[in-house]
Design an enzyme around this catalytic site. Structure first.
Site, PDB file in Angstrom:
ATOM      1  N   CYS A 180      32.281  35.242  25.531  1.00 52.66           N
ATOM      2  CA  CYS A 180      33.369  35.488  24.538  1.00 52.66           C
ATOM      3  C   CYS A 180      32.320  35.445  23.301  1.00 52.66           C
ATOM      4  CB  CYS A 180      34.091  34.168  24.629  1.00 52.66           C
ATOM      5  SG  CYS A 180      35.378  34.212  22.984  1.00 52.66           S
ATOM      6  N   HIS A 226      25.488  57.992  14.591  1.00 54.66           N
ATOM      7  CA  HIS A 226      26.494  57.288  13.959  1.00 54.66           C
ATOM      8  C   HIS A 226      26.413  55.881  13.936  1.00 54.66           C
ATOM      9  CE1 HIS A 226      27.159  57.880  18.207  1.00 54.66           C
ATOM     10  NE2 HIS A 226      27.583  56.734  18.096  1.00 54.66           N
TER      11      HIS A 226
END
Length: 287
Positions: A259, A202
């Site tokens: 981040c 996938h």
């Protein structure tokens, strides 16, 4: 031993019921009320898934008979997409595009190949077939445009870049005369996990924001924000590419949090990262 991006426990809430009998959770959460109904919104809205230490993890997955229900869950979507009208977005002769049942971002889709010769292979091996790889890249690019359109549907009401276009739409300006709005396609990422959690091949089509209540622990975040996430565009990988090495990829899963947007380092402070991601999301969607 290779570490997958998710563990069995991540699927615990869905493991007691077979996928085809579940009422799948809403996967494209509505971030803002849409101003007008449209065909795309109707499609996307819910309706009344062992290598040795430094070896490349490229062996075919185990026989389906030996798979746990959660690890082999994608096969039903490949073989019987018509049984999942709430989750299947598109079916072509070559692929099935579905909404991820455990989305890790605002938009998170999975592209599943339908070829029996390929869907049981590790991506490293499947993508050695250059014809198959070219097909998957083409269909993934098309899926990314669908994901970008959905991201825009959810976020454009908040976007300063899209303000003029939104106002023109509200004023009834014909579509061909609308001013340009924000381009969300660069915010969509296409790739695979170095050690997939599910047995069947996938490709992740995912927005980069990592804004989701399904983002629950270190591996969830680092599997998409380190080299553990391998862009499909980088295939075929060279035989000596370090991203093939199990030890390299296991280390990526245990890295300090960084981040995705401002690159601030959070060490192993996941709760602090989650609060920061919420702030970044609110700022990012207003661009």
């Amino acid at each position: 031993m290779a570490e997958p991006a998710e563990d069995k426990e991540d699927f615990a809430e869905a493991s007691s019921v077979a996928p085809r009998n579940r009422d799948p959770p809403a996967l494209m959460s509505q971030t803002a009320p849409e101003k007008k109904r449209n065909a795309f919104a109707e499609l996307m809205s819910p309706k009344p898934k062992a290598a040795k230490s430094d070896a490349s993890d490229t062996k075919p997955h185990r026989s389906l008979k030996s798979l746990s229900p959660w690890k082999g869950a994608l096969l039903d979507y490949i073989k019987h997409p018509e049984q999942f009208p709430d989750q299947v977005l598109r079916v072509t002769p070559n692929t099935v595009l579905i909404k991820d049942s455990f989305p890790k971002a605002t938009v998170h889709l999975l592209l599943l190949p339908r070829s029996p010769e390929h869907y049981g292979l590790h991506p490293h091996d499947a993508f050695k077939d250059l014809e198959f790889l070219a097909m998957m890249k083409e269909e993934a690019a098309s899926a990314a445009r669908i994901a970008a359109a959905e991201l825009g549907r959810q976020l454009s009401p908040f976007s300063a870049t899209s303000k003029a276009r939104n106002e023109a739409m509200d004023a009834g300006v014909p579509f061909d005369d609308l001013p340009p709005g924000r381009d969300y396609l660069p915010d969509i990422r296409i790739g695979i996990h170095a050690h997939p959690s599910m047995a069947h091949l996938h490709v992740h089509i995912i927005s980069r924001d990592m804004h989701s209540d399904r983002l629950k622990h270190r591996k969830h975040y680092n599997s998409f924000n380190t080299s553990f996430f391998i862009p499909v565009a980088d295939y075929p990988l060279a035989d000596d590419d370090e991203r093939r090495r199990t030890s390299f990829q296991n280390a990526n899963l245990s890295r300090d949090f960084v981040c995705w947007r401002c690159k601030k380092v959070f060490g192993n402070r996941f709760a602090e990262l989650k609060r920061h991601l919420e702030e970044e999301f609110e700022s990012w969607k207003k661009e």
